[in-house]
Design an enzyme around this catalytic site. Structure first.
Site: not given
Length: 825
Positions: A685, A689
């Site tokens: 994750d 980003k």
């Protein structure tokens, strides 16, 4: 005729004479303040049924006889409900004779299989010939002695069957003589005149065109010099737009003759276009009133436009049109080309609705009804056969399924920027303009668009020119989990303030979760979303987008509050449907570089917005800040960030006697991790980003290009199942403890940091000194540091909660409002 109260002509349309209830309203209006004459249409739907019966007879279909029988029954039933026995018998006798005459005519059509325009006009006139005596008898029953007059005895036209042109001099002489005779009677009966029908000088029945009863009233009013012509219908006046296509349309208090003619020409159906001419010639006001709401003042049509703040008065449209284009170098600088073209069209009796010519004289295009398209093409080819053969002019082609949208207002000519605002409204909603026309009077701007976009164009223009109280922005939300529900709650709590402060109305028109979806063009009740979804239809991302595109509303925003790759995969289709996208789902922006580029190019090319502030840092202003730095010309040298709330929580609390494994269990218990904490500790994750930020800098990176230093020992990552993983993590605590002690000995703390620098992106575990801004990070906060040419010595730092339903929903809502404000400009 000196009594002021009698100086009016009142005309009632088909819906005003179509039932017992509507005729009660008509009688109340007429008997309370009698006009000098009442003009009536056929009962609602009768003219269409007469056409249908005639076509059946022409096709030798015996059903024509039953169709006539049904019409006779309808008139008889209405008369029975209205009239006393004596009047009823008299009307029934007339009804029988009249339908006998009509039956004979259609029997002839049936036998000969011929339905000429002359015969069709004769057949259509029966509708008014049946309604006028019924209305006269009804008014007499209500205490106003009345007689009916066949307008064929009054209005003389040429022999253009279907759209007879009145012969003014003879018509006015007949009208004045007939009404003078009425006025000379000791007890003047109230005249009820048939609308729509007329006759040639030889007595052949003609009609004034569909909607011609309005024209009848205007012809009578002009001949008699009345003070006002009233058109009674079933709406409160002429609206700013067709309310069936623009829900926020409202009635106009006043229009000029010219404005009304333009609106009527381009599809406003409340008044028949030629109606304006006799009234305008004599300076007689026309009022449009509602039989079913007689207390409402309606619309007054006069010589001068009403003063007011609106440059535009109304918007109208004509659907089902074709466009033809004649172009070629042979047109340039050659005199008489336009004359030749339109002369050829006139000889083929082709009605041209719109004309536009390029200033270069290289092309002329014109719009016609579909029924005239082939004749128009043949006429142009015939006229320019030599030029086409020589290659000087190209053979015209027919473009089908088009519509004309016209914006009308006399004050447009004195208001700069009208065209710019109109085309901006169309462009930002993905509406392609095929052709444009504007007369030198600047009374209207007409644009040709796809028929599919007709209603959307009307709504977009209506909102753009503040004809509505507020700009309507339509939301289509996918994802009604924790973030989606919170977003809806935030909109519910703030939309009244938004409407008052910024004149923006947010309307949730589509809603979906993973199982069901629901749609409502006028807006789903925000307080009932769960119930609406429970009663919804089966959902799929592609099905949702298909329904959204079919609704084709302007100012639409697709909002994704999921983490679904299937939903991310439909963004391109959303953009192609001319809707902007707001997403909290980071999958699209962190997938293949080609997909990322296609989405951004697609949005930019169509003037749409693709916003995703919550992809990094939830509600923190990270992406917007970075975009502003770059747009203002700053140079970003380095980005450092802690972008995982879960990992941030673990390392922010990894001190003293706390073990790494216990902190992972604690984070899982608090709901900070996925069910399997390895999903968070894998740093995938955070890598997504990091990739999104790198791409904002213009780096052409893929997800695999982000270098990730693994947090977990290989044996922990490979453990079979969650509990086995947590146990293996306890076994690895000494290894993590060694990392912590080494950092503490150096006066540092551990942080898992993303770094973008020198064209590369990485994530690694780093020991940071007490002066580093990340050293004081607390809880599960995210933090990002921008080192730029302007922020070189003291980097720009953004810090705060990087997860949570409230802040994520607030970030999504902020993106929605950015687009809404853009659309409302």
């Amino acid at each position: 005729m000196g009594d002021r109260a009698r100086r009016r002509i009142a005309k009632f349309g088909g819906t005003s004479v179509g039932s017992k209830e509507s005729l009660a309203g008509l009688a109340a209006i007429v008997t309370s303040d009698p006009p000098i004459a009442t003009v009536v249409s056929a009962l609602s739907g009768v003219t269409d049924r007469l056409i249908a019966a005639a076509r059946l007879a022409e096709a030798r279909d015996g059903a024509w006889s039953k169709a006539l029988g049904d019409l006779e029954c309808r008139h008889d039933e209405l008369a029975t409900a209205l009239l006393a026995s004596a009047s009823l018998e008299e009307y029934r006798s007339y009804l029988s004779r009249t339908f006998g005459e009509l039956n004979d005519v259609l029997k002839g059509v049936y036998l000969t299989r011929e339905l000429s325009p002359r015969i069709l006009d004769f057949v259509l006139g029966f509708g008014e010939r049946l309604s006028a005596p019924l209305v006269a008898a009804w008014l007499s029953e209500k205490g106003l002695a009345s007689t009916w007059i066949d307008a064929r005895d009054l209005i003389v036209t040429d022999s253009t069957f279907g759209a007879g042109l009145p012969c003014r001099e003879e018509t006015e002489a007949r009208i004045r003589a007939r009404f003078a005779a009425l006025d000379a009677l000791p007890a003047r009966p109230h005249p009820v005149v048939t609308g729509f029908i007329a006759a040639t000088a030889e007595g052949l029945s003609t009609t004034l065109g569909r909607g011609g009863s309005d024209y009848t009233a205007s012809i009578l009013g002009a001949a008699l010099g009345v003070d006002e012509i009233e058109i009674w219908t079933d709406v409160d006046g002429i609206m700013t737009a067709d309310p069936r296509k623009v829900s926020k349309a409202y009635p106009l208090a006043r229009l000029s003759y010219q404005e009304t003619m333009e609106l009527a020409h381009f599809g406003a159906k409340v008044i028949h276009p030629p109606t304006i001419l006799p009234a305008m010639r004599e300076g007689i006001p026309i009022s449009i009133r509602n039989t079913f709401n007689p207390g409402f003042p309606g619309t007054l049509i006069t010589k001068d436009a009403a003063p007011g703040p609106r440059a535009l008065k109304g918007i109208a449209s004509l659907g089902q049109l074709c466009l033809l284009n004649l172009e070629g170098g042979g047109l340039v600088g050659v005199t008489g080309m336009a004359s030749r073209l339109f002369g050829a069209l006139a000889r083929r009796k082709v009605n041209v609705i719109l004309i536009t010519q390029a200033s270069s004289e290289h092309s002329i295009c014109w719009a016609v009804a579909p029924g005239d398209a082939q004749a128009a093409k043949d006429a142009a080819i015939g006229e320019f056969a030599l030029e086409i053969e020589a290659g000087l002019v190209e053979e015209p082609e027919i473009q089908e399924d088009l519509a004309i949208v016209a914006a009308v207002g006399e004050r447009m000519k004195s208001t700069p920027g009208i065209s710019g605002r109109l085309f901006q409204a169309l462009g930002r909603n993905g509406i392609n303009v095929v052709a444009v026309a504007q007369g030198s009077s600047e009374l209207n701007i007409s644009v040709v668009v796809s028929r599919h976009d007709e209603a959307k164009a009307l709504m977009a223009i209506h909102d753009a020119f503040f004809l509505s109280d507020a700009e309507t922005v339509r939301l289509f939300l996918v994802g009604y989990g924790l973030v989606g529900r919170t977003l809806v709650d935030q909109v519910l709590k703030t939309r009244a303030r938004l409407l008052e402060a910024q004149a923006i109305e947010l309307r949730l028109c589509g809603l979906a979760n993973s199982r069901t979806m629901a749609f409502e063009p006028e807006g789903i009740d925000l307080a009932s979303c769960a119930q609406v979804l429970a009663a919804g239809e089966a959902s799929s991302p592609s099905g949702f987008v298909a329904r959204m595109r079919a609704m084709n509303g302007p100012n639409s925003i697709f909002v994704d509050c999921t983490a679904s790759p299937e939903v991310a995969a439909v963004y391109q289709a959303v953009l192609e449907g001319a809707a902007s996208v707001v997403t909290a789902n980071k999958i699209a922006n962190s997938s293949g570089l080609g997909t990322w580029q296609a989405l951004h190019r697609g949005a930019s090319r169509q003037g749409l917005k693709f916003l995703y502030e919550t992809n990094v840092g939830a509600g923190l202003p990270i992406i917007g800040t970075l975009q502003d730095l770059l747009a203002s010309g700053d140079r970003v040298e380095r980005i450092e960030a802690v972008l995982s709330g879960t990992i941030s929580y673990i390392f922010n609390n990894f001190r003293g006697e706390r073990t790494f494994s216990s902190l992972v269990r604690e984070a899982k218990a608090k709901g900070y991790t996925e069910p399997d904490p390895r999903t968070d500790l894998s740093a995938l994750d955070a890598a997504r980003k990091t990739l999104i930020l790198a791409r904002e800098l213009g780096l052409p990176l893929e997800l695999g290009d982000v270098e990730i230093e693994p947090l977990l020992p290989p044996e922990c990552a490979a453990a079979p199942g969650v509990e086995a993983f947590l146990l293996s993590l306890e076994a690895a605590d000494p290894w993590f403890e060694g990392l912590k002690e080494k950092a503490r000995a150096e006066g540092r703390v551990l942080r898992y940091v993303s770094v973008i620098e020198g064209g590369k992106a990485s994530i690694s575990l780093r020991g940071l000194g007490p002066d580093h801004p990340f050293a004081t990070l607390d809880g599960s906060d995210n933090i990002i540091s921008f080192t730029t040419a302007r922020y070189a010595e003291r980097p720009l730092v953004v810090k705060g909660p990087g997860a949570g339903a409230e802040v994520t929903a607030a970030g999504v809502y902020a993106d929605v409002l950015r687009i809404a404000t853009y659309l409302a400009r």
